[in-house]
Design a protein around this motif. Structure first.
Motif, PDB file in Angstrom:
ATOM      1  N   ARG A 122      12.532  -8.433  -0.173  1.00 56.83           N
ATOM      2  CA  ARG A 122      13.494  -9.517  -0.053  1.00 56.83           C
ATOM      3  C   ARG A 122      14.568  -9.386  -0.900  1.00 56.83           C
ATOM      4  N   LYS A 123      15.801  -9.511  -0.768  1.00 52.49           N
ATOM      5  CA  LYS A 123      16.832  -9.388  -1.682  1.00 52.49           C
ATOM      6  C   LYS A 123      17.515 -10.542  -1.674  1.00 52.49           C
ATOM      7  N   HIS A 124      18.085 -11.027  -2.918  1.00 54.50           N
ATOM      8  CA  HIS A 124      19.085 -12.310  -2.965  1.00 54.50           C
ATOM      9  C   HIS A 124      19.573 -12.456  -4.452  1.00 54.50           C
ATOM     10  N   ASP A 125      20.891 -12.609  -4.542  1.00 54.13           N
ATOM     11  CA  ASP A 125      21.598 -12.805  -5.548  1.00 54.13           C
ATOM     12  C   ASP A 125      20.976 -12.096  -6.841  1.00 54.13           C
ATOM     13  N   GLY A 126      21.180 -10.884  -6.660  1.00 55.65           N
ATOM     14  CA  GLY A 126      20.887  -9.927  -7.998  1.00 55.65           C
ATOM     15  C   GLY A 126      19.352  -9.863  -8.154  1.00 55.65           C
ATOM     16  N   ARG A 127      18.499 -10.212  -7.218  1.00 59.84           N
ATOM     17  CA  ARG A 127      16.976 -10.270  -7.354  1.00 59.84           C
ATOM     18  C   ARG A 127      16.432  -9.093  -6.299  1.00 59.84           C
ATOM     19  N   VAL A 128      15.507  -8.603  -6.437  1.00 59.23           N
ATOM     20  CA  VAL A 128      14.599  -7.896  -5.497  1.00 59.23           C
ATOM     21  C   VAL A 128      13.232  -7.974  -5.596  1.00 59.23           C
ATOM     22  N   GLY A 149      19.815  -5.742 -13.635  1.00 60.25           N
ATOM     23  CA  GLY A 149      20.747  -5.756 -14.786  1.00 60.25           C
ATOM     24  C   GLY A 149      21.920  -4.978 -14.702  1.00 60.25           C
ATOM     25  N   GLU A 150      22.283  -4.393 -16.058  1.00 62.22           N
ATOM     26  CA  GLU A 150      23.670  -3.417 -16.018  1.00 62.22           C
ATOM     27  C   GLU A 150      23.339  -2.078 -15.691  1.00 62.22           C
ATOM     28  N   PRO A 151      24.135  -1.523 -15.245  1.00 59.20           N
ATOM     29  CA  PRO A 151      23.983  -0.155 -14.828  1.00 59.20           C
ATOM     30  C   PRO A 151      23.853   0.793 -16.070  1.00 59.20           C
ATOM     31  N   VAL A 152      22.959   1.907 -15.960  1.00 54.21           N
ATOM     32  CA  VAL A 152      22.571   2.939 -16.820  1.00 54.21           C
ATOM     33  C   VAL A 152      23.799   3.845 -16.935  1.00 54.21           C
ATOM     34  N   ALA A 153      24.616   3.988 -17.985  1.00 50.57           N
ATOM     35  CA  ALA A 153      25.591   4.994 -18.008  1.00 50.57           C
ATOM     36  C   ALA A 153      25.169   6.197 -18.077  1.00 50.57           C
ATOM     37  N   GLU A 154      24.098   6.462 -18.960  1.00 51.67           N
ATOM     38  CA  GLU A 154      23.680   7.855 -19.107  1.00 51.67           C
ATOM     39  C   GLU A 154      22.128   7.780 -19.147  1.00 51.67           C
ATOM     40  N   PRO A 155      21.219   8.244 -18.341  1.00 50.29           N
ATOM     41  CA  PRO A 155      19.772   8.088 -18.454  1.00 50.29           C
ATOM     42  C   PRO A 155      19.431   8.694 -19.984  1.00 50.29           C
ATOM     43  N   ALA A 165      16.394  -3.235 -15.422  1.00 53.44           N
ATOM     44  CA  ALA A 165      15.952  -4.572 -14.490  1.00 53.44           C
ATOM     45  C   ALA A 165      15.031  -5.295 -15.617  1.00 53.44           C
ATOM     46  N   THR A 166      14.794  -6.496 -15.167  1.00 52.67           N
ATOM     47  CA  THR A 166      13.768  -7.364 -15.711  1.00 52.67           C
ATOM     48  C   THR A 166      12.921  -7.730 -14.633  1.00 52.67           C
ATOM     49  N   LEU A 167      11.614  -7.647 -15.113  1.00 50.12           N
ATOM     50  CA  LEU A 167      10.443  -7.991 -14.287  1.00 50.12           C
ATOM     51  C   LEU A 167       9.950  -9.402 -14.413  1.00 50.12           C
ATOM     52  N   ASP A 168      10.130 -10.270 -13.342  1.00 50.34           N
ATOM     53  CA  ASP A 168      10.230 -11.688 -13.384  1.00 50.34           C
ATOM     54  C   ASP A 168       8.708 -12.116 -13.014  1.00 50.34           C
ATOM     55  N   VAL A 169       8.029 -11.253 -12.011  1.00 54.41           N
ATOM     56  CA  VAL A 169       6.670 -11.707 -11.560  1.00 54.41           C
ATOM     57  C   VAL A 169       6.054 -10.373 -11.242  1.00 54.41           C
ATOM     58  N   LEU A 170       4.654 -10.377 -11.754  1.00 53.76           N
ATOM     59  CA  LEU A 170       3.851  -9.308 -11.120  1.00 53.76           C
ATOM     60  C   LEU A 170       2.656  -9.842 -11.139  1.00 53.76           C
ATOM     61  N   HIS A 171       1.941  -9.557  -9.953  1.00 62.37           N
ATOM     62  CA  HIS A 171       0.372  -9.881  -9.689  1.00 62.37           C
ATOM     63  C   HIS A 171       0.192  -8.562  -8.723  1.00 62.37           C
ATOM     64  N   LEU A 228      13.181  -0.168 -14.107  1.00 60.45           N
ATOM     65  CA  LEU A 228      14.403   0.100 -13.750  1.00 60.45           C
ATOM     66  C   LEU A 228      14.578   0.066 -12.097  1.00 60.45           C
ATOM     67  N   TYR A 229      16.023   0.056 -11.680  1.00 61.53           N
ATOM     68  CA  TYR A 229      16.130  -0.070 -10.302  1.00 61.53           C
ATOM     69  C   TYR A 229      17.276   0.629  -9.869  1.00 61.53           C
ATOM     70  N   SER A 230      17.223   1.120  -8.630  1.00 63.50           N
ATOM     71  CA  SER A 230      18.216   1.903  -8.071  1.00 63.50           C
ATOM     72  C   SER A 230      18.371   1.632  -6.498  1.00 63.50           C
ATOM     73  N   PRO A 231      19.596   1.425  -6.103  1.00 58.28           N
ATOM     74  CA  PRO A 231      19.944   1.108  -4.880  1.00 58.28           C
ATOM     75  C   PRO A 231      19.539   2.313  -3.967  1.00 58.28           C
TER      76      PRO A 231
END
Length: 253
Positions: free
Chosen positions: A144-150, A170-176, A212-218, A240-243
């Motif tokens: 599911r995707k909505h408003d900056g959350r995956v 969150g913000e893009p990683v300019a240089e890993p 990215a920020t982890l909001d929920v994990l089960h 981390l997140y990647s499109p």
């Protein structure tokens, strides 16, 4: 000859794939990829690896301390699977969650070892098990995707094994960083099949990464893969997140 040319010495970490030596046998788009990682002692991972490989190690500061390795819970969507030049259409579109650890073999090839892979479609699950020997399991899985959350959720068929994770991008990683390259730019997988450990190389463009920020994990997957259950009770060390990217695999070596 440099140190990384010597047998058994891992090559330098590179965000760009070295390229396949032959024609790819399969091509897949990996979309909305979420990488959640915890650091662990290599001794917890070593017994789970196939023969001929050892844990690949890197400390959180980006230097190799020889004892720190990483466990990843990775979620993404497979799309547009092809056996070039033939596309398999929507049959190859599904959600996957996997548990992976990091390996290096006696030839110095860095890779991934998958401890479990749960896929949301039966036909690709069976085909992948037969073709590669990877420990795929059939699951009900969704994204599911909505408003900056995956968000991803899955339940393994015939079991009570479940996993759910929600992240805010969150913000893009300019240089890993060195660590972020170590965790994402893995140019092959080590797979035990028919009594042999084989290396399946892959290539793709450099990852476009976002923190990215982890909001929920089960999660039950890490425990059932043989890793310390307490990991999922701890805050992850990297999220981390990647499109996504389009990945091509060569034949096992």
């Amino acid at each position: 000859m440099t140190a990384t040319d010597l047998p058994g010495v891992p090559p330098a970490l590179q965000p760009v794939a070295p390229g396949l030596t032959g024609r790819p046998w399969i091509e897949q788009a990996w979309r909305d990829v979420v990488f959640v990682h915890w650091r662990v002692d290599a001794s917890a991972v070593a017994p789970l690896l196939p023969s001929g490989v050892r844990p690949d190690t890197l400390g959180p500061d980006g230097t190799d301390d020889g004892v720190t390795t990483w466990v990843g819970l990775i979620a993404f969507s497979f799309e547009d699977t092809r056996f070039p030049p033939v596309s398999v259409g929507s049959v190859g579109d599904f959600v996957e969650l996997n548990v992976r650890v990091y390996s290096v073999d006696e030839q110095g090839r860095r890779g991934v070892v998958f401890l479990s892979l749960d896929a949301g479609k039966l036909a690709p699950t069976l085909a992948a098990r037969v073709a590669t020997g990877l420990p795929y399991r059939w699951a009900v899985a969704e994204r599911r995707k909505h408003d900056g959350r995956v968000a991803y959720a899955m339940r393994r068929h015939g079991t009570h094994v479940r996993s759910r994770l929600d992240v805010t991008v969150g913000e893009p990683v300019a240089e890993p960083s060195t660590l972020e390259t170590f965790l994402t730019a893995r140019w092959g997988m080590h797979v035990r099949r028919l009594g042999q450990t084989r290396f399946w190389p892959n290539e793709h463009e450099p990852w476009p990464l976002y923190r990215a920020t982890l909001d929920v994990l089960h999660d039950d997957l890490i425990r059932t893969a043989g890793l310390p259950f307490a990991l999922t009770e701890l805050p992850p060390d990297s999220v981390l997140y990647s499109p996504g990217v389009t990945t091509r695999f060569g034949l096992g070596q």
